[in-house]
Design an enzyme around this catalytic site. Sequence first.
Site, short mmCIF file in Angstrom:
data_model
loop_
_atom_site.label_atom_id
_atom_site.label_comp_id
_atom_site.label_asym_id
_atom_site.label_seq_id
_atom_site.Cartn_x
_atom_site.Cartn_y
_atom_site.Cartn_z
N LYS A 50 0.45 4.75 6.69
CA LYS A 50 -0.12 5.59 5.63
C LYS A 50 0.48 6.99 5.71
O LYS A 50 1.20 7.33 6.66
CB LYS A 50 -1.65 5.69 5.77
CG LYS A 50 -2.38 4.37 5.86
CD LYS A 50 -2.31 3.56 4.59
CE LYS A 50 -2.99 2.19 4.77
NZ LYS A 50 -2.83 1.32 3.57
N SER B 92 0.79 -1.23 0.00
CA SER B 92 0.00 0.00 0.00
C SER B 92 0.82 1.28 0.00
O SER B 92 0.31 2.35 -0.33
CB SER B 92 -0.95 0.01 1.20
OG SER B 92 -0.26 0.18 2.41
#
Length: 211
Positions: free
Chosen positions: A115, A71
Amino acid sequence: MRFRRKEKREPTYEELMTMINEPAEEREPEDGERNILREVLSFLAYAAVIFGCTFLIIMFVAQRTSVSGPSMNDTLQDGDQLILEKVSYHFRDPARFDVVVFQHLDDGKNVFYIKRIIGLPGETVQIIGDDIYIDGELLEEDYGREPIQDAKIAAEPIAVGEDEYFVLGDNRNNSSDSRDPAVANVKRSMIVGRAWVRIWPLNKIGFVSHK
């Protein structure tokens, strides 16, 4: 000359009781025993200090973590080993574009995500096409690996709470992040730390890019 053998006298009850109640002589430990005891106590004190320092470092200073999944490609890769730093957020708030690790409850289990912060507390975030807008203005950023194909819930304006952050993975089309209602905005209390240094693989050792 004849000698009379002296008969051995049995002690009386009172004498026996006196002998029983008399304190036994305390034996002083020998030098070898003192040295062993001193070394054991010294080792225990040393171990306690090391454990205490390690606990404080993990809780408040730095922590090792591993990247799992794609990701954050191309900034971070699956299997990268990182050191998180926790000190700066004791003195300042997380900033836009910081790469952070946060804890999230997923099916009753604690899961850790890594993230990049995009939206800050009090802002409104919306994704139109492959562009990100903050409070209606285009956000100039180039962290995305490729143009966004699915804005999900961010296709409509998302209000970021006063103690929340809107986060995205750099691999925008292969990331479960704040566009997903299962993740949504990240509360400040969920943030564990800020990605600081990549320590593995050896050919990529260095500081993690934030801005």
